[in-house]
Design a protein around this motif. Sequence first.
Motif, PDB file in Angstrom:
ATOM      1  N   PHE A 146       8.906 -23.890  18.932  1.00  0.00           N
ATOM      2  CA  PHE A 146      10.287 -23.495  19.450  1.00  0.00           C
ATOM      3  C   PHE A 146      10.680 -22.317  20.046  1.00  0.00           C
ATOM      4  CE2 PHE A 146      14.551 -21.774  18.556  1.00  0.00           C
ATOM      5  CZ  PHE A 146      15.476 -22.889  19.097  1.00  0.00           C
ATOM      6  N   ALA A 147      10.289 -21.202  19.479  1.00  0.00           N
ATOM      7  CA  ALA A 147      10.468 -19.749  19.644  1.00  0.00           C
ATOM      8  C   ALA A 147       9.975 -19.238  20.999  1.00  0.00           C
ATOM      9  CB  ALA A 147      10.217 -18.989  18.239  1.00  0.00           C
ATOM     10  N   GLU A 148       9.030 -20.031  21.685  1.00  0.00           N
ATOM     11  CA  GLU A 148       8.189 -19.670  22.712  1.00  0.00           C
ATOM     12  C   GLU A 148       7.921 -18.214  22.804  1.00  0.00           C
ATOM     13  OE1 GLU A 148      11.024 -20.828  25.869  1.00  0.00           O
ATOM     14  OE2 GLU A 148      10.879 -22.941  25.253  1.00  0.00           O
ATOM     15  N   LEU A 149       7.292 -17.692  21.741  1.00  0.00           N
ATOM     16  CA  LEU A 149       6.874 -16.069  21.410  1.00  0.00           C
ATOM     17  C   LEU A 149       5.526 -16.024  22.156  1.00  0.00           C
ATOM     18  CD1 LEU A 149       8.447 -15.456  18.198  1.00  0.00           C
ATOM     19  CD2 LEU A 149       9.470 -14.718  20.216  1.00  0.00           C
ATOM     20  N   GLY A 150       4.661 -16.896  22.387  1.00  0.00           N
ATOM     21  CA  GLY A 150       3.282 -16.762  22.760  1.00  0.00           C
ATOM     22  C   GLY A 150       2.469 -15.931  22.096  1.00  0.00           C
ATOM     23  N   ALA A 151       1.709 -15.041  22.545  1.00  0.00           N
ATOM     24  CA  ALA A 151       0.672 -14.454  21.650  1.00  0.00           C
ATOM     25  C   ALA A 151       1.593 -13.457  20.502  1.00  0.00           C
ATOM     26  CB  ALA A 151       0.030 -13.457  22.489  1.00  0.00           C
ATOM     27  N   HIS A 152       2.905 -12.916  20.628  1.00  0.00           N
ATOM     28  CA  HIS A 152       3.668 -12.249  19.789  1.00  0.00           C
ATOM     29  C   HIS A 152       3.857 -12.881  18.399  1.00  0.00           C
ATOM     30  CE1 HIS A 152       4.677  -9.833  23.319  1.00  0.00           C
ATOM     31  NE2 HIS A 152       4.798  -9.029  22.707  1.00  0.00           N
TER      32      HIS A 152
END
Length: 225
Positions: A109-115
């Motif tokens: 959901f959050a779409e933070l990728g590598a973070h």
Amino acid sequence: MIRLHHLSKSFRAGTGVKRVADDICASFPPGRAIALLGRNGAGKSTLLQMIAGTVAPSSGRVVTQGTVSFPVGFAGSFHNDLTGAQNCRFVARIYGVDTDDLVGFVEAFAELGAHFRMPLRTYSSGMRSRLAFGVSMGIGFDTYLVDEITAVGDAAFRQKSAELFRARMAHAGAIMVTHSMSQVRELCDAAAVLEAGRLTLFGDVEAAIAQHERNMAGSARAATG
């Protein structure tokens, strides 16, 4: 259901006292999405925190039936040295939900990728809010407490957040603080107005918005003398 029983809250403000809740008695019906409206500084977020149990009232009490969320999007309990994924697991253990399920939901959901696998101290405020909203919505509660969080992110993310919120509202209720009347009309089916420590509940959203706008106009006239 959430019931406020003679709820009062005051703060020291300079040489005086600011009262944000003045002997409030009110009941929020279950299964409704209720907007909490009020001017800046009226005490909306403080009232939400009292309902969540994170701020103690000066007097009175909050009586709840069913499970009530922490304020949706609140990242204050996250640990800066843990990654986004690790913070998800920490919250999942506190609330007794499956850790892998919550991590998978929030990651998607959050779409933070590598973070998502990096320490929280590397996050921007927007990234923290996306993580916090995902964690909040990833846990099933009977009532969600929401403080402006659906305004986070770009237009596509705000739309996704609104759709997720509506999906949760099919099986739960909410009390939502927002300054966006379009959000109130889109997401809520009842409203309450907090003014001078008093809370008035409205079954009609438009009637609540009209009262809120009268309060705002009166405040503007007083400010201009």
